[in-house]
Enzyme design. Structure first.
Site: not given
Ligand code: GLU
Length: 421
Positions: A77, A101, A113, A355
């Site tokens: 994700k 995260k 990513k 998300s």
């Molecule tokens: N781009 C955001 C991050 O770096 C959100 C990623 C997501 O929502 O999957 O955490």
């Protein structure tokens, strides 16, 4: 005079810095070198090149990436950024941070990513649509609702997610809203996703202030960056009664000790967060970081607080809304100076948390009201903040290392149970 430490500090790129902390975290947790070896880079990294027809009839070839850091826990994700400075190394580091995260909050994902080397500020909406669709076609083999779920990141937004979803649904010939998150609500987006990153940062600011006995009402806050995270955060800080004394965008910064007119700045910003170009009395981004304040929130790009300026940061609380704004040496200096630093992997994880809520709502076909999303986000962020804070205290380590320890543990365990290591 440049010290030796400063030189060493600059030489570490974001991926090397992340790898160092991963290594320390896994060692602290008692995992062997094979865990470090597997977790220091993504399991999969796809590089794609694809043509896009520009409005003038010419064809340009773009380079994009999708990194899948680790899928021992579940599908990967993470967002997709459109930016001229995107590199393979940066995308790899960002995917690793996504694993952490997700691990911090116990979300059932590993990190992923993506990115495309391009400058959306110089492209028309039609060109951006063709680029978004072409990128999805190029990576379509390795993504999907149960494989790897993209989302917005720097210079991508709900409209871009909508084009990507539409392209994916055409390719797969079924409606698949949970393929991507951060969508407009009309096609399965979640209430509260647009402001989720900033809400999560704001919760961390409040919690850090509470633990330091600092009242948010009247506290002086500097926010570097006025994109999705920075601009909403400035709004939330303003609403909470804090004094937003500084803000910035890619072109410059505004600082006033009495506070800035936040609503006016919000109304004047463009879709890329540019606002300072309308003012003449600007200072630089570097100068902004060193201005007097109680709370500093870097919400722009990487490597902003380094060994060169960490000694001059006046804030007693630094909350990282951007990914990777503080180098490792600067983290050490700030922590030694008694600054409470809330690291990116915790502070900006409100985005991926909502998300996840969006993906769950898509999968069950049942949608939650905004208050429910906000309450779930609040309890998730606060309990994770507490976990990281306690880990730092128990092990006598800084908050960044503590966050990596909390965030890596589940992935390491999952790899073990799967029999990988
Ligand atoms: N781009 C955001 C991050 O770096 C959100 C990623 C997501 O929502 O999957 O955490």
């Amino acid at each position: 005079m440049t010290s030796l430490t400063a030189v060493r500090d600059r030489e570490l790129n974001v991926l090397e810095s992340a790898q160092r902390v991963v290594e320390s975290a896994l060692r602290q947790l008692g995992y062997g070198p094979e865990y470090v070896e597997l977790l220091k880079e993504p399991l999969r990294m796809l590089t794609v090149r694809f043509p896009v027809r520009m409005d003038d009839g010419s064809v340009r070839v773009f380079t994009g990436y999708r990194a899948q850091h680790n899928d021992a826990v579940g599908p990967t994700k993470g967002g997709v950024r459109f930016h001229p400075d995107v590199t393979a190394e940066e995308i790899q580091a960002l995917s690793l941070w996504m694993t952490i995260k997700c691990g911090i909050h116990g979300l059932p994902y590993g990190g992923g990513k993506g990115g495309v080397v391009c400058d959306p500020r110089t492209m028309s909406a039609a060109e951006l649509e063709r680029l978004s669709r072409a990128y999805v076609r190029a990576i379509s083999q390795i993504v999907g609702p149960t494989k790897d779920v993209p989302a917005p990141d720097v210079f991508t937004n709900a409209q871009i997610m909508a084009w990507m979803l539409d392209e994916y649904s055409h390719l797969r010939e079924f409606d698949s809203p949970s393929f991507i998150t951060g969508k407009p609500r009309a096609i399965g987006g979640s209430a509260g996703r647009e402001t989720a990153t900033a809400r999560g940062v704001a919760l961390c600011v409040e919690e850090a202030a509470r633990r330091r006995g600092l009242s948010l009402a009247g506290a002086r806050v500097i926010v570097q960056g006025f994109g999705n995270a920075g601009s909403y955060l400035a709004q939330f800080m303003h609403e909470a009664g804090a004094r937003v004394v500084g803000i910035s965008d890619a072109y410059g910064a505004l600082y006033h000790p009495d506070g800035l007119p936040v609503p006016e700045l919000l109304a004047a910003r463009d879709s890329f967060g540019t606002v300072t170009t309308r003012y003449s009395n600007t200072i630089t981004n570097a100068e902004l970081l060193e201005q007097p304040c109680d709370i500093l929130v870097p919400a722009a790009i990487e490597n902003q607080i380094t060994a060169d300026n960490a000694h001059r940061i006046q804030a007693s609380i630094v909350v990282e809304a951007a990914n990777g704004p503080t180098t490792l040496e600067a983290t050490r200096i700030l922590t030694q100076r008694g600054v409470l630093l809330v690291p990116d992997v915790l502070a900006n994880s409100g985005g991926v948390t909502v998300s996840y809520f969006e993906w769950v709502q898509n999968n069950q076909g049942l949608y939650w009201p905004e208050e429910e999303v906000a309450e779930k986000l609040r309890s998730t962020m606060l309990s994770s903040f507490d976990k990281v804070y306690r880990m730092a205290e128990e092990h006598g380590v800084d908050m960044r290392l503590a966050a990596y320890m909390v965030g890596m543990e589940r992935t390491a365990e999952a790899m073990h149970y799967r029999g990988w290591l």
